[in-house]
Design a protein around this motif. Structure first.
Motif, PDB file in Angstrom:
ATOM      1  N   ARG A 162      36.436  16.912  29.567  1.00 39.29           N
ATOM      2  CA  ARG A 162      35.964  16.940  28.181  1.00 39.29           C
ATOM      3  C   ARG A 162      35.707  18.349  27.650  1.00 39.29           C
ATOM      4  N   PHE A 163      35.317  19.272  28.538  1.00 34.65           N
ATOM      5  CA  PHE A 163      34.956  20.625  28.101  1.00 34.65           C
ATOM      6  C   PHE A 163      35.701  21.659  28.936  1.00 34.65           C
ATOM      7  N   LYS A 164      37.010  21.473  29.048  1.00 34.69           N
ATOM      8  CA  LYS A 164      37.828  22.266  29.956  1.00 34.69           C
ATOM      9  C   LYS A 164      37.686  23.766  29.727  1.00 34.69           C
ATOM     10  N   HIS A 165      37.601  24.182  28.465  1.00 33.45           N
ATOM     11  CA  HIS A 165      37.617  25.611  28.154  1.00 33.45           C
ATOM     12  C   HIS A 165      36.235  26.148  27.763  1.00 33.45           C
ATOM     13  N   MET A 166      35.175  25.400  28.014  1.00 32.58           N
ATOM     14  CA  MET A 166      33.840  25.870  27.662  1.00 32.58           C
ATOM     15  C   MET A 166      33.351  26.869  28.702  1.00 32.58           C
ATOM     16  N   LEU A 167      33.046  28.095  28.256  1.00 36.74           N
ATOM     17  CA  LEU A 167      32.587  29.145  29.148  1.00 36.74           C
ATOM     18  C   LEU A 167      31.082  29.303  29.055  1.00 36.74           C
ATOM     19  N   VAL A 168      30.451  29.607  30.176  1.00 34.51           N
ATOM     20  CA  VAL A 168      29.019  29.914  30.174  1.00 34.51           C
ATOM     21  C   VAL A 168      28.788  31.423  30.171  1.00 34.51           C
ATOM     22  N   SER A 169      29.857  32.209  30.289  1.00 37.75           N
ATOM     23  CA  SER A 169      29.741  33.662  30.225  1.00 37.75           C
ATOM     24  C   SER A 169      31.065  34.253  29.768  1.00 37.75           C
ATOM     25  N   SER A 170      30.995  35.196  28.840  1.00 40.95           N
ATOM     26  CA  SER A 170      32.163  35.965  28.416  1.00 40.95           C
ATOM     27  C   SER A 170      31.650  37.122  27.571  1.00 40.95           C
ATOM     28  N   LEU A 171      32.526  38.012  27.184  1.00 47.14           N
ATOM     29  CA  LEU A 171      32.125  39.132  26.338  1.00 47.14           C
ATOM     30  C   LEU A 171      32.118  38.701  24.876  1.00 47.14           C
ATOM     31  N   GLY A 172      31.019  38.996  24.178  1.00 47.66           N
ATOM     32  CA  GLY A 172      30.939  38.694  22.757  1.00 47.66           C
ATOM     33  C   GLY A 172      30.065  37.511  22.404  1.00 47.66           C
ATOM     34  N   LEU A 173      29.637  36.722  23.392  1.00 44.94           N
ATOM     35  CA  LEU A 173      28.724  35.618  23.111  1.00 44.94           C
ATOM     36  C   LEU A 173      27.346  36.167  22.728  1.00 44.94           C
ATOM     37  N   ALA A 174      26.497  35.298  22.193  1.00 44.48           N
ATOM     38  CA  ALA A 174      25.169  35.746  21.752  1.00 44.48           C
ATOM     39  C   ALA A 174      24.342  36.290  22.917  1.00 44.48           C
ATOM     40  N   ARG A 175      24.494  35.697  24.093  1.00 45.37           N
ATOM     41  CA  ARG A 175      23.763  36.206  25.261  1.00 45.37           C
ATOM     42  C   ARG A 175      24.655  37.191  26.018  1.00 45.37           C
ATOM     43  N   PRO A 176      24.068  38.178  26.657  1.00 43.70           N
ATOM     44  CA  PRO A 176      24.860  39.156  27.414  1.00 43.70           C
ATOM     45  C   PRO A 176      25.665  38.470  28.512  1.00 43.70           C
ATOM     46  N   PRO A 177      26.824  39.006  28.849  1.00 44.65           N
ATOM     47  CA  PRO A 177      27.641  38.385  29.887  1.00 44.65           C
ATOM     48  C   PRO A 177      26.996  38.498  31.257  1.00 44.65           C
ATOM     49  N   ASN A 178      27.240  37.510  32.079  1.00 41.75           N
ATOM     50  CA  ASN A 178      26.838  37.555  33.487  1.00 41.75           C
ATOM     51  C   ASN A 178      28.010  38.149  34.258  1.00 41.75           C
ATOM     52  N   LEU A 179      28.089  39.470  34.272  1.00 43.83           N
ATOM     53  CA  LEU A 179      29.223  40.156  34.873  1.00 43.83           C
ATOM     54  C   LEU A 179      29.110  40.100  36.389  1.00 43.83           C
ATOM     55  N   LEU A 180      30.150  39.599  37.035  1.00 48.05           N
ATOM     56  CA  LEU A 180      30.187  39.513  38.489  1.00 48.05           C
ATOM     57  C   LEU A 180      31.098  40.607  39.022  1.00 48.05           C
ATOM     58  N   VAL A 181      30.641  41.334  40.033  1.00 45.54           N
ATOM     59  CA  VAL A 181      31.401  42.468  40.554  1.00 45.54           C
ATOM     60  C   VAL A 181      31.605  42.323  42.062  1.00 45.54           C
ATOM     61  N   GLY A 182      32.589  43.045  42.566  1.00 47.48           N
ATOM     62  CA  GLY A 182      32.851  43.055  43.995  1.00 47.48           C
ATOM     63  C   GLY A 182      33.706  44.255  44.341  1.00 47.48           C
ATOM     64  N   ASP A 183      33.819  44.549  45.626  1.00 51.50           N
ATOM     65  CA  ASP A 183      34.656  45.664  46.047  1.00 51.50           C
ATOM     66  C   ASP A 183      35.032  45.510  47.503  1.00 51.50           C
ATOM     67  N   THR A 184      35.971  46.327  47.943  1.00 53.36           N
ATOM     68  CA  THR A 184      36.375  46.387  49.333  1.00 53.36           C
ATOM     69  C   THR A 184      36.839  47.797  49.646  1.00 53.36           C
ATOM     70  N   SER A 185      36.556  48.265  50.839  1.00 55.76           N
ATOM     71  CA  SER A 185      37.025  49.578  51.288  1.00 55.76           C
ATOM     72  C   SER A 185      37.990  49.415  52.458  1.00 55.76           C
ATOM     73  N   ASP A 186      38.637  48.253  52.535  1.00 58.73           N
ATOM     74  CA  ASP A 186      39.515  47.943  53.663  1.00 58.73           C
ATOM     75  C   ASP A 186      40.904  47.513  53.188  1.00 58.73           C
ATOM     76  N   LEU A 187      41.430  48.178  52.169  1.00 55.44           N
ATOM     77  CA  LEU A 187      42.768  47.838  51.700  1.00 55.44           C
ATOM     78  C   LEU A 187      43.807  48.257  52.740  1.00 55.44           C
ATOM     79  N   ARG A 188      44.878  47.464  52.813  1.00 61.36           N
ATOM     80  CA  ARG A 188      45.935  47.724  53.781  1.00 61.36           C
ATOM     81  C   ARG A 188      47.295  47.547  53.127  1.00 61.36           C
ATOM     82  N   SER A 189      48.299  48.117  53.769  1.00 62.87           N
ATOM     83  CA  SER A 189      49.657  47.898  53.303  1.00 62.87           C
ATOM     84  C   SER A 189      49.960  46.403  53.327  1.00 62.87           C
ATOM     85  N   GLY A 190      50.536  45.893  52.250  1.00 62.56           N
ATOM     86  CA  GLY A 190      50.785  44.465  52.118  1.00 62.56           C
ATOM     87  C   GLY A 190      49.753  43.743  51.286  1.00 62.56           C
ATOM     88  N   ASP A 191      48.642  44.417  50.936  1.00 64.62           N
ATOM     89  CA  ASP A 191      47.651  43.825  50.044  1.00 64.62           C
ATOM     90  C   ASP A 191      48.193  43.785  48.613  1.00 64.62           C
TER      91      ASP A 191
END
Length: 250
Positions: A162-191
């Motif tokens: 019923r609400f396939k495209h309803m987002l609870v976070s994005s840029l531009g909504l009335a409330r600030p976005p819940n930005l999720l971040v991540g990283d890795t320092s183990d990249l390899r050839s083939g990634d």
């Protein structure tokens, strides 16, 4: 010698919509030598509003990446947070002046050497593959995903219908976005990294995406994924956009 040879490619398709509101970019910057930034944004909020919001995401990301150094914002993760925060503010101000309610998803990755940092808000996705193995995939910030995370599986299944495209976070909504971040320092050839809007990922399993990207150049892979997505949409496809960044031996 450089640690990796980096190859990358982007693609967009309007799908079966009247207007393209997805935006995608791959950028380099003299302030960040040997670094590459990939960004995907899916705009929403009316025809011109959605397009404007996605345009603002790409424009802001370009400005921040080319004008700010890492030590100005706390490293590569800090740069991504700054991009999202500034784009959110600009979209909010533009929406007020135009009396629209534009908003947009945001997913971005910066790759440098054997390190990568990423951030996202909304339901555009980042996948990190190692060959045909899925290393990481971002979590969609939809209403259905929110319900599932709180153990409400039955309601989540109903929300997916019923609400396939309803987002609870994005840029531009009335409330600030819940930005999720991540990283890795183990990249390899083939990634490889895939960034894409829901107009693409909705038609593929993780394994199929991994196999296509691992077995092809980024240019050939984006062409094949767009072709298959259009075929599977059967005349009712959304806008789609994607960027593939692949690391190979130098």
């Amino acid at each position: 010698m450089p640690r990796f040879k980096v190859t990358a490619c982007t693609a967009e398709h309007i799908g079966d919509r009247a207007e393209q509101q997805d935006r995608v970019a791959i950028l380099t910057s003299p302030r960040h030598p040997n670094s590459l930034l990939a960004v995907v944004s899916d705009g929403m909020g009316g025809r011109t509003g959605g397009r404007m919001a996605a345009d603002q995401v790409i424009a802001t990301a370009t400005h921040v990446f080319r004008d700010l150094r890492e030590d100005d914002s706390g490293g590569l993760l800090g740069l991504l947070v700054t991009m999202a925060d500034e784009a959110h503010t600009v979209i909010r101000l533009s929406g007020m002046s135009s009396e629209k309610e534009p908003h947009a998803t945001f997913v971005a990755v910066i790759v440098r050497g054997d390190y990568a940092a990423w951030a996202h808000a909304g339901d555009s996705r980042l996948y990190h593959f190692r060959g045909e193995r899925l290393m990481h995939r971002t979590e969609d910030q939809t209403y259905a995903s929110f319900l599932r995370a709180h153990g409400r599986e039955k309601q989540a299944l109903d929300a997916e219908r019923r609400f396939k495209h309803m987002l609870v976070s994005s840029l531009g909504l009335a409330r600030p976005p819940n930005l999720l971040v991540g990283d890795t320092s183990d990249l390899r050839s083939g990634d490889a990294f895939l960034l894409c809007s829901d107009g693409l990922w909705a038609y593929f399993s993780d394994a199929e995406l991994a196999e296509t990207i691992a077995g092809s150049s980024p240019r050939d892979a984006v062409g094949e994924l767009v072709r298959l997505a259009r075929e599977r949409a059967q005349g009712s496809g959304d806008n789609l956009s994607l960027a593939i960044v692949k690391l190979e031996a130098p």
